[in-house]
Design an enzyme around this catalytic site. Structure first.
Site, mmCIF file in Angstrom:
data_model
loop_
_atom_site.group_PDB
_atom_site.id
_atom_site.type_symbol
_atom_site.label_atom_id
_atom_site.label_comp_id
_atom_site.label_asym_id
_atom_site.label_seq_id
_atom_site.Cartn_x
_atom_site.Cartn_y
_atom_site.Cartn_z
ATOM 1 N N GLU A 48 10.595 3.133 -0.003
ATOM 2 C CA GLU A 48 10.732 3.935 -1.241
ATOM 3 C C GLU A 48 11.731 2.961 -2.138
ATOM 4 O O GLU A 48 12.750 2.688 -1.829
ATOM 5 C CB GLU A 48 11.559 5.180 -0.777
ATOM 6 C CG GLU A 48 11.928 5.925 -1.955
ATOM 7 C CD GLU A 48 10.872 6.404 -2.975
ATOM 8 O OE1 GLU A 48 9.726 6.786 -2.337
ATOM 9 O OE2 GLU A 48 11.061 6.105 -4.145
ATOM 10 N N CYS A 78 3.480 -2.235 -0.982
ATOM 11 C CA CYS A 78 3.767 -0.894 -1.287
ATOM 12 C C CYS A 78 5.138 -0.600 -2.183
ATOM 13 O O CYS A 78 5.065 -1.298 -3.328
ATOM 14 C CB CYS A 78 3.693 0.129 -0.218
ATOM 15 S SG CYS A 78 3.061 2.039 -0.624
ATOM 16 N N ARG A 105 3.704 3.792 -10.054
ATOM 17 C CA ARG A 105 4.302 4.497 -8.641
ATOM 18 C C ARG A 105 3.371 5.782 -8.351
ATOM 19 O O ARG A 105 3.149 6.591 -9.453
ATOM 20 C CB ARG A 105 5.938 4.715 -8.623
ATOM 21 C CG ARG A 105 6.637 3.535 -8.788
ATOM 22 C CD ARG A 105 8.209 3.837 -8.944
ATOM 23 N NE ARG A 105 8.520 4.645 -7.620
ATOM 24 C CZ ARG A 105 8.895 5.623 -7.659
ATOM 25 N NH1 ARG A 105 9.391 6.265 -8.602
ATOM 26 N NH2 ARG A 105 9.209 6.269 -6.445
ATOM 27 N N HIS A 170 -0.495 -0.550 3.397
ATOM 28 C CA HIS A 170 0.427 -1.037 4.371
ATOM 29 C C HIS A 170 -0.515 -1.696 5.383
ATOM 30 O O HIS A 170 -0.811 -1.100 6.696
ATOM 31 C CB HIS A 170 1.269 0.293 5.339
ATOM 32 C CG HIS A 170 2.111 0.779 4.282
ATOM 33 N ND1 HIS A 170 3.331 0.585 4.863
ATOM 34 C CD2 HIS A 170 2.142 1.798 3.342
ATOM 35 C CE1 HIS A 170 4.409 1.281 3.950
ATOM 36 N NE2 HIS A 170 3.545 2.166 3.239
ATOM 37 N N GLU A 172 0.593 -3.750 7.890
ATOM 38 C CA GLU A 172 1.344 -3.615 9.012
ATOM 39 C C GLU A 172 0.971 -2.519 9.837
ATOM 40 O O GLU A 172 1.193 -2.635 11.230
ATOM 41 C CB GLU A 172 2.906 -3.747 8.813
ATOM 42 C CG GLU A 172 3.456 -2.603 8.498
ATOM 43 C CD GLU A 172 3.374 -2.167 7.102
ATOM 44 O OE1 GLU A 172 2.480 -2.531 6.357
ATOM 45 O OE2 GLU A 172 3.941 -1.023 6.873
HETATM 46 N N1 GLN Z 1 5.915 5.846 -3.340
HETATM 47 C C1 GLN Z 1 6.686 4.831 -3.089
HETATM 48 C C2 GLN Z 1 7.771 4.159 -4.013
HETATM 49 O O1 GLN Z 1 7.423 4.428 -5.217
HETATM 50 C C3 GLN Z 1 6.102 3.665 -2.046
HETATM 51 C C4 GLN Z 1 5.523 4.288 -0.981
HETATM 52 C C5 GLN Z 1 5.274 3.330 0.266
HETATM 53 O O2 GLN Z 1 6.033 2.240 0.110
HETATM 54 N N2 GLN Z 1 4.587 3.730 1.155
HETATM 55 O O3 GLN Z 1 8.447 3.360 -3.517
#
Ligand code: GLN
Length: 198
Positions: A48, A78, A105, A170, A172
């Site tokens: 996040e 991400c 985002r 992702h 990983e």
């Molecule tokens: N929505 C998240 C953000 O704004 C990112 C989501 C994720 O890393 N899977 O940071």
């Protein structure tokens, strides 16, 4: 041996560490600024980006990471990609603006709208990669110098510049190590001076 750090301020760092180890890299979990010392490269994991921004300044500063990332390869996945790019227009997120891409985002909606999609990697197009998108960001305007390594729904989902790699998903979370191997290869080429620093 290539020494790669995985930022562990918050988010999905453990699986990145095991993916890198499976590819033969020496891995260090990065929690403190001292952990950045003598690393060849860094992964900024998913999680996040607002929380990561909030946690900068406790054990590691934004500036420590920025200085490191200015001259060494960084792979942002991400939330990590959000930090590496620009244009999120959210005061809660402090971006590095090192990867020239406008990032939106949560562009696909909430956690419920997370999805898996088979994408094709430009460097190995014949075997699909099962990409896991979790509250994923979207790359809206990739800079002209970015190479697009995979797309989905008309948007790039894996991009690279001379120094950086960015994924909106992702990599990983599957056992497919092609993208981590690609990153390690990129680090080696940069280390051996085959690629100029961006
Ligand atoms: N929505 C998240 C953000 O704004 C990112 C989501 C994720 O890393 N899977 O940071």
């Amino acid at each position: 041996m290539i020494k790669t750090g995985v930022l562990a301020v918050q988010g999905a760092f453990a699986r990145h560490a095991s993916a890198l180890e499976a590819c033969g890299a020496d891995v260090r979990i990065v929690k403190y600024r001292e952990d950045l010392e003598d690393l060849d490269a860094l992964i900024l994991p998913g999680g996040e980006s607002t929380t990561m921004t909030r946690l900068f300044g406790f054990r590691i500063d934004y500036e420590d990471l920025y200085r490191f990332a200015q001259s060494r390869p960084v792979f942002g996945t991400c939330a990590g990609l959000i930090l590496l790019g620009h244009g999120a227009h959210d005061p809660r997120v402090r971006q590095f603006s090192l990867l020239d891409a406008d990032i939106t985002r949560n562009a696909y909606g909430s956690q419920k709208e997370s999805f898996v999609e088979d994408i094709s990697l430009s460097f190995d197009p014949d075997t699909p990669f099962h990409a896991v998108f979790i509250r994923a960001p979207r790359i809206d305007r990739p800079g002209a110098e970015l190479r697009i390594l995979a797309s989905s729904g008309g948007h790039p989902v894996l991009v690279e510049s001379q120094l950086y790699l960015g994924a909106t998903f992702h990599p990983e979370l599957t056992e497919d190590r092609r993208i981590h191997r690609y990153f390690i290869q990129k680090i080696k080429e940069i280390k051996n001076g085959k690629k100029q620093s961006a």
